[in-house]
Scaffold this active site. Structure first.
Site: not given
Ligand code: NAP
Length: 284
Positions: A64, A209-210, A214
């Site tokens: 990252y 991507f919980p 977004g």
């Molecule tokens: N193992 C793997 O291959 C893998 C792959 C992907 C991710 N991950 C891990 O999983 C974690 C979570 O995934 P992710 O961060 O990609 O996706 P996510 O948690 O599903 O969504 C994050 C996105 O949603 C937006 N968001 C978050 N809270 C919000 C809210 N309350 N209202 C509106 N928009 C909101 C964020 O934008 P803002 O910044 O503007 O809030 C960001 O763009 C990552 O941080 C990483 O640690 C692991």
């Protein structure tokens, strides 16, 4: 009591007890998870706010940034508060923004763990996750590199990421796998069988991507109506749905905004009735 600590706890590997609502630090580097954040102070503030709000599980990876997310975590939070678990990963290389290429050669994995130790400023990594299985390297060699580091005291626990049930079972033949991190959320349940397997065996399931990057938090989210009825936000409903799914689920929503973090942690306060859950289940 802080909000994240309202979520109940799970003991990763039987000895790393964390509150189930955590934080994912992938959103902190620059666009395409590449380079420095536009607002470095803002990124540090999000990490500090997460801990202040009771988060004791932070997920990151060497890739990252690369390196940027781990360095931000150390800058914001080292020396770490007691009980904070920082889980990292190795096994994906980067050739530019948005590009991710698996490399599982043991010497490379070892190098990356050594770098994570340095960047996170720790002597032992709580949880190292194989970010992707490299199809060109025997799985026993990839996980064997982590096992050696575990035997040397540089790694406490080992997890895997984006695996099938068969791959998870194969991994468990090689090392003690304490966690699996797969794409899973209210509208994408392709890993349901992996979650079921993790639940059956008491393995932490960390859904990435919980909130569907977004989409589930947006005003036109498929959960928007139910959220309004519950006087909650769509993101909170999506996260509360994950929390009730199984006691092994540890959601790690990502954000670079303190406001969104605070909103997301509020999911720990939300309890869904069986009727709410049935309606949400039907949205797949
Ligand atoms: N193992 C793997 O291959 C893998 C792959 C992907 C991710 N991950 C891990 O999983 C974690 C979570 O995934 P992710 O961060 O990609 O996706 P996510 O948690 O599903 O969504 C994050 C996105 O949603 C937006 N968001 C978050 N809270 C919000 C809210 N309350 N209202 C509106 N928009 C909101 C964020 O934008 P803002 O910044 O503007 O809030 C960001 O763009 C990552 O941080 C990483 O640690 C692991």
């Amino acid at each position: 009591m802080t909000t994240a600590s309202l979520s109940d706890t799970f003991a990763i590997g039987g000895d790393l007890t964390v509150h189930r609502l955590g934080y994912g630090a992938m959103q902190l580097p620059g666009p395409g998870v590449w380079g420095e954040p536009a607002d470095r102070d803002g990124a540090l503030a999000v990490l500090r706010a997460a801990v202040e709000q009771g988060v004791d599980l932070i997920d990151t990876a060497d890739s990252y940034g690369p390196l940027v997310s781990e360095q931000l975590i150390a800058e914001a939070l080292h020396p770490y508060p007691e009980g904070l678990v920082v889980a990292t990963k190795a096994g994906l290389t980067r050739q530019g923004p948005g590009i991710w290429t698996p490399v599982g050669r043991p010497a490379y994995l070892r190098q990356q763990v050594e770098l994570s130790l340095r960047h996170l400023r720790v002597e032992r990594i709580d949880l190292i996750q194989l970010h992707r299985i490299d199809p060109d390297v025997p799985l026993a060699d990839q996980l064997g590199a982590f096992r050696e580091l575990q035997e040397e005291g540089k790694v406490r626990h080992i997890g895997v990421s984006e695996v099938s049930v068969a791959e998870l079972e194969a991994a468990r033949e090689i090392v003690d796998v304490v966690s699996v991190q797969n794409l899973y959320n209210l509208t994408n349940r392709q890993s349901q069988d992996v979650l079921d397997h993790a639940t059956e065996h008491g393995i932490a399931f960390i859904p990435w991507f919980p909130i569907a990057t977004g989409d589930l938090a947006a005003p036109d989210s498929p959960v928007a109506d139910i959220a309004r009825e519950l006087d909650a936000t769509p993101a909170q409903v999506a996260l509360a749905w994950l929390l009730q799914k199984s006691p092994v689920v540890l959601p790690i929503p990502g954000t670079k905004s303190v406001d969104h973090l605070t909103e997301n942690m509020g999911a720990a306060r939300l309890s869904l009735s069986p009727e709410d859950v049935a309606r949400l289940d039907a949205l797949a």
